[in-house]
Motif scaffolding. Sequence first.
Motif: not given
Length: 81
Positions: A45-64
């Motif tokens: 879901n994350l990688t399909n909805n957001i280009l990997v270049e624009y992922l932010v660690f803190d946002d991904v960590a919060a989602t996890v």
Amino acid sequence: MTDHINIMNTLFSQLTELGHKIEENERAELLLQSLPDSYDQLIINLTNNILVEYLVFDDVAATVLEEESRHKNKEDRSKGS
């Protein structure tokens, strides 16, 4: 999962101290790659909805962490049934 994220942050800090800067999107991608199989749908879901270049660690960590909480609540409900 909180411990895992903290360990990754510590490792990133240590690498930075050694002069190896890891870009924000690389940190986020490394976190996603380190997750167990039970997080596969979240990763998709994350990688399909957001280009990997624009992922932010803190946002991904919060989602996890939200996903971990959802997993625990689901387990608690199934144990209570």
